[in-house]
Enzyme design. Sequence first.
Site, PDB file in Angstrom:
ATOM      1  N   LYS A   1      -1.508   3.813   8.237  1.00 32.61           N
ATOM      2  CA  LYS A   1      -0.803   4.303   7.049  1.00 32.61           C
ATOM      3  C   LYS A   1      -1.756   4.398   5.861  1.00 32.61           C
ATOM      4  O   LYS A   1      -1.808   5.411   5.148  1.00 32.61           O
ATOM      5  CB  LYS A   1       0.353   3.371   6.718  1.00 32.61           C
ATOM      6  CG  LYS A   1       1.122   3.765   5.458  1.00 32.61           C
ATOM      7  CD  LYS A   1       1.935   2.607   4.907  1.00 32.61           C
ATOM      8  CE  LYS A   1       1.042   1.514   4.374  1.00 32.61           C
ATOM      9  NZ  LYS A   1       1.779   0.423   3.700  1.00 32.61           N
TER      10      LYS A   1
ATOM     11  N   LYS B   1      -7.187   1.067  -3.212  1.00 30.61           N
ATOM     12  CA  LYS B   1      -6.919   0.316  -1.981  1.00 30.61           C
ATOM     13  C   LYS B   1      -7.012   1.221  -0.754  1.00 30.61           C
ATOM     14  O   LYS B   1      -7.574   0.840   0.284  1.00 30.61           O
ATOM     15  CB  LYS B   1      -5.520  -0.312  -2.073  1.00 30.61           C
ATOM     16  CG  LYS B   1      -4.984  -0.889  -0.748  1.00 30.61           C
ATOM     17  CD  LYS B   1      -5.807  -2.053  -0.235  1.00 30.61           C
ATOM     18  CE  LYS B   1      -5.323  -2.553   1.121  1.00 30.61           C
ATOM     19  NZ  LYS B   1      -3.932  -3.021   1.118  1.00 30.61           N
TER      20      LYS B   1
ATOM     21  N   SER C   1       0.862  -1.187   0.000  1.00 32.68           N
ATOM     22  CA  SER C   1       0.000   0.000   0.000  1.00 32.68           C
ATOM     23  C   SER C   1       0.897   1.235   0.000  1.00 32.68           C
ATOM     24  O   SER C   1       1.495   1.561   1.016  1.00 32.68           O
ATOM     25  CB  SER C   1      -0.904   0.003   1.243  1.00 32.68           C
ATOM     26  OG  SER C   1      -1.754  -1.117   1.234  1.00 32.68           O
TER      27      SER C   1
END
Length: 594
Positions: free
Chosen positions: A242, A173, A98
């Site tokens: 994150k 995502k 990611s």
Amino acid sequence: MSERAPIRTVGFVGLGHMGRPMSGRLAEAGLRVLGHDPAPPPAAALPDGLVLVGSPADAARGADAVVLMLPNSDIVEGVVDGLLDVLEAGPTLLDMGSSRPLSTQKVAARAAERGVAFVDAPVSGGVKGAEGGTLTIMAGGAAADVDRVRPVLDVLGGAVVHAGEVGAGHALKAFNNLLSASHLLATAEVMRAGSRFGLDPAVMIDAINRSSGRCASTEVKWPNFVLNDRYDSGFGLSLMLKDIRIAAELAEAQGTPLPFGRAAVELWAAAAEDLGPDATRPTSPAGRAGRPAGEGARGGGMTGSRDNVGAVRLHVGCAMWNLAPWQGRYLPRALPADERLRAYASWCNAVEGNTTFYATPSRDAVESWARQTSPDFRFVLKLPKPVTHGSRLAGADDELRAFLDAIEPLGPRAHALWVQLPGSFGPGDVGTLVRFLRRLPASHRYAVEVRHRAFFEDARAAGLLERALRETGAEWVPFDTTTLFRTPPTSDAERDAWLKKPRMPRRAAALTGRPIVRYLGRDDADRTVEGWRDWAATVAGWLREGRTPTVFVHTPDNAEALELARRFHDEVRALVPELEPLPEPEPAGPPTLF
């Protein structure tokens, strides 16, 4: 379809929780897999068929595709820069972690200059999806490049979605995980409320999953990881934090405000600080299914493991951020009101909010406090006097609402709301305290300071209060005045303190992951330092346990308190070398030659 050679050899960089099972599935599918990790797992943990190599470059040489399963964009950028020196036109780079979409586009452009195709293909589905080959993969890149690596993606995922050009996979995502993180928070709040009403959590989940409130949190996370008290999803807090920060930052960069998303980010950030950024489970009962869900994130849960703690941080500060004797000595002279806190925050990373006891600040003032401090600065704010002393927690709802509304701009800077109770508030009032704490918003943590001597001298009264605080996720704040009262006063300020300060026994037990200590020394710095030796050892022990303590240093005249707070931090850092340093103080005046 691209006319390039089919993929037979795959380099795989990053063999963590997800990388190991993913690389194993590729090897099982008959591909030659060259794997690398800077901290390689034991040989017994490596998947069958994987060839462990010594560097990313070794994994990439001769590979038809190179998969990166790395923690963040900064690491990806560094690895790709190194790989471009050894890759020739032909292989395709796949970033399946990611990463930040804008960083992904920058990296892809550098790769394209060297004739290397780049596809971002982050995954959703967790460790179980990686093990079973059922991941959902969101791919970004040119259609021909995605088609070329589709045989790799099909081995790893049950569904492959081509989201768009390079960066689109990482964007999708991030937005998916923001939704996932948000409905997990909402589920936890609902489960907590239902549990307090008396509903069985398992019955709630079963009914919700047959109704319109169902989501991945109710269908997967609660049945598999919460109700069974396992908390072992394998996806740490820091990774979710994150991802959702990426989503919020990307949306705001496009001019799209995310008020609900930002609130979710702040709550996850607070949880990461409380539990440790890599936590997947609470070890305190506070977060378990047998209690109201979400309680641990407010104040009780903690990992208790050094491996699960990221930054080792101790907050230190004083009772105020502006004192006349500090001007020109520690802080620049004649600072305007909207810069004094900024100067103080270069010395300490926390402050007591004593003034809120006497008057609720304006929202504009609180917004100024937020502007003057960094995101990791912390306020411990005292609840207004009408709430704690006037109504004794049984009224003053308007004052409480006004206070909560005023401090909202601080967000996670509001480390804890401080319930300081009068000396007459004794063991018979604990029930009132519990009812009060239970109806406070779960978005804040709470810390209680009591001054009735029975709580310190009667074991039954102390136990009663401890149980109440544990049940509500609140901390017990000790106000240690033993150094002040050890010998007779020797200054006017000490004599005044002898008349006004409570004579409280020292108490050094933490109930949550965020203990708070108020320590009152003497006007003599050496006597103050001598008196806190036990506290330095206690705080160092808390840090080693994974807690994040806050210590406020007082002296009767507070003239040297700012410097003493930093000195306390230095002493603890000598005991815990990995402790994060404090910021460098701003100069108190212009530089001179002498």
